[in-house]
Design an enzyme around this catalytic site. Structure first.
Site, PDB file in Angstrom:
ATOM      1  CE1 TYR A 154      -4.290   0.464  -0.407  1.00  0.00           C
ATOM      2  CE2 TYR A 154      -4.362  -1.534   0.903  1.00  0.00           C
ATOM      3  CZ  TYR A 154      -4.980  -0.640   0.049  1.00  0.00           C
ATOM      4  OH  TYR A 154      -6.266  -0.851  -0.349  1.00  0.00           O
TER       5      TYR A 154
ATOM      6  CD  GLU B 240      -4.697   4.834   0.817  1.00  0.00           C
ATOM      7  OE1 GLU B 240      -4.651   5.447   1.886  1.00  0.00           O
ATOM      8  OE2 GLU B 240      -5.655   4.128   0.472  1.00  0.00           O
TER       9      GLU B 240
ATOM     10  CG  ASP C 117      -8.471  10.599 -23.854  1.00  0.00           C
ATOM     11  OD1 ASP C 117      -7.457   9.911 -24.064  1.00  0.00           O
ATOM     12  OD2 ASP C 117      -9.511  10.138 -23.351  1.00  0.00           O
TER      13      ASP C 117
ATOM     14  CB  THR D  55      -4.722   4.152 -22.043  1.00  0.00           C
ATOM     15  OG1 THR D  55      -4.516   4.228 -23.456  1.00  0.00           O
ATOM     16  CG2 THR D  55      -6.185   4.392 -21.734  1.00  0.00           C
TER      17      THR D  55
ATOM     18  CE  LYS E  52      -7.222   2.609 -25.812  1.00  0.00           C
ATOM     19  NZ  LYS E  52      -7.363   3.260 -24.499  1.00  0.00           N
TER      20      LYS E  52
ATOM     21  NE  ARG F  49      -6.647  -3.416 -19.758  1.00  0.00           N
ATOM     22  CZ  ARG F  49      -6.897  -3.408 -21.068  1.00  0.00           C
ATOM     23  NH1 ARG F  49      -6.191  -4.151 -21.886  1.00  0.00           N
ATOM     24  NH2 ARG F  49      -7.857  -2.661 -21.546  1.00  0.00           N
TER      25      ARG F  49
HETATM   26  N1  DSN Z   1     -12.125   0.870 -25.097  1.00  0.00           N
HETATM   27  C1  DSN Z   1     -11.130   1.726 -25.680  1.00  0.00           C
HETATM   28  C2  DSN Z   1     -11.107   1.618 -27.146  1.00  0.00           C
HETATM   29  O1  DSN Z   1     -11.329   0.533 -27.625  1.00  0.00           O
HETATM   30  O2  DSN Z   1     -10.839   2.585 -27.843  1.00  0.00           O
HETATM   31  C3  DSN Z   1     -11.290   3.104 -25.247  1.00  0.00           C
HETATM   32  O3  DSN Z   1     -11.519   3.160 -23.888  1.00  0.00           O
END
Ligand code: DSN
Length: 426
Positions: free
Chosen positions: A47, A49, A193, A219, A222, A228
């Site tokens: 933990y 925090e 974003d 994120t 990707k 993730r």
């Molecule tokens: N679920 C993602 C996507 O496929 O673009 C975005 O959050």
């Protein structure tokens, strides 16, 4: 304790599924082995925090170092002053950022979900559409490009506190400077974003939002090819211009407000094992090898788009600048839902997606979205796109022919066996 073979068998089956199929979901990728290994480590037990050097728990001296390394590497990647690497996901990053700068009921302006936007940009079923007052801009019917005039008009009419740019199904670059201009005119913040194209931006292959947008979220899994997770970034920290205050009424640096909105605002303990994996992924992104990878992503996407166009498929906006494309299947007489299903039978994984001005619901859709980040990680080059597109086209054109689908699946599995995935995993 007895080993849970039931779950480990399922994990093994998932590995086999990933190995034998063509992965075209634009938001997915395959991490390096070291990124994956780092996610299964003892830091999951800890933990922590708070933030490096200012935690609410003892024993954080080691995780402080991995988290600081992740922060420093992310700052180096994008040449920025501030990064928070704790958000558990992109949605969490967006929730925290909005908590930091908005009050419930404030107007926000984002790209419509049905035009390629994202749930967290104001959708009625998401916190962003429930807590705030959502307004949307779209893409133009004639060319599928973001309708900047509409964005400007809406901004002047609804005077949003926040303009959101970025998308989950938009294949073109963004004019961040133009958005900032109208934002300044109406007194709005701008948030980009970049969850989808972040890897391309990291290597200078697409415009950078950092000079123009107050905040950038992403994120990490990707095109960035990490574990993730999510991150929040700012080019420059500043004493917030709208006089935002913390709960005690003190004027704060924007970075303080964002840190507090992540923890304790929207999350408890950070996932320090995932943050260790983020640090490793960010180290990989800093290498020249990652530039070569992203250049190949762009080349593969363009080769794939061309191969689809050659076969009469309608790509929204006519092509792609990034790693993905959105195809309107209406001239092929198959819905997105059916396309996703039959491609699945052939071990080709993709997702149905609404196209701009769709006449079908989000559950059926007229479109399908393809991305090449994952297959590029598998080792595919431009020449391989012909096989992939041909397999997709043949599948869609033989949607009700079970024997044909079986035949294509066999060809797909044979084709994929040349691109070895995680050989170390046996
Ligand atoms: N679920 C993602 C996507 O496929 O673009 C975005 O959050």
């Amino acid at each position: 304790m007895q080993r849970d073979t039931l779950v480990f068998d399922l994990i093994k089956q998932e590995l086999e599924r990933q190995r034998r199929g063509i992965e075209l979901i634009a938001s997915e990728n395959f991490t390096s082995l070291q990124v994956m290994q780092a996610m299964g480590n003892v830091m999951t037990n800890k933990y922590a925090e708070g933030y490096p050097g200012r935690r609410y728990y003892g024993g954080c001296e080691i995780v402080d170092q991995t988290e600081q390394l992740a922060i420093d590497r992310l700052k180096e990647i994008f040449n920025i002053e501030y990064a928070n690497v704790q958000p558990h996901s992109g949605a969490q990053a967006n929730a925290a950022l909005m908590l930091a700068i908005l009050q419930p009921g404030d107007a926000i302006l984002g790209l419509d979900l049905s035009m390629g936007g994202h749930l967290t940009h104001g959708s009625a079923v998401n916190f962003s559409g429930k807590l705030y007052q959502p307004h949307f801009y779209g893409v133009k019917r004639e060319d599928g490009l973001v309708d900047y005039e509409m964005l400007e008009e809406k901004a002047r009419t609804v005077k949003p506190k926040l303009i959101i740019c970025g998308a989950s199904a938009y294949s073109r670059d963004w004019d961040y400077a133009r958005i900032r201009k109208v934002a300044d005119e109406v007194g709005a913040f701008v948030m980009a974003d970049i969850a989808h194209p972040a890897g391309l931006i990291a290597k200078g292959l697409l415009s950078s939002p950092f000079e123009h947008c107050h905040f950038v979220t992403s994120t990490t899994h990707k095109t960035l090819r990490g574990p993730r997770g999510g991150v929040i970034m700012m080019k420059k920290d500043w004493e917030n211009p709208f006089g935002l205050k913390d709960v005690k009424g003190n004027l704060r640096l924007m970075s303080n407000l964002i840190d507090m909105a992540v923890f304790p605002g929207t999350q408890g303990g950070p996932l320090e094992h995932v943050i260790a994996a983020k640090a490793i992924a960010f180290g990989e992104i800093l290498t020249d090898e990652f530039l070569t990878y992203q250049q190949q992503v762009q080349k593969n996407a363009q080769a794939m788009a061309q191969a689809f166009t050659n076969r009469g498929y309608q790509i929204i906006s006519g092509g792609t600048d990034n790693h993905l494309m959105l195809i309107d299947l209406r001239n092929k007489n198959i819905s997105g839902k059916k396309a996703e299903q039959v491609l699945g039978h052939a071990d080709i994984t993709a997702n149905k997606n609404m196209v701009p001005y769709d006449d079908k619901s989000a559950f059926v859709t007229s479109g399908i979205r393809f991305g090449v980040a994952a297959i590029t990680t598998r080792g595919m080059m431009e020449d391989h796109m012909e096989f992939v597109v041909n397999a997709i086209d043949t599948t869609l054109m033989s949607a009700d022919d079970e024997n044909k689908l079986k035949e294509i699946k066999k060809q797909v599995n044979e084709f994929m066996s040349q691109f070895v995935l995680y050989p170390e995993m046996g």
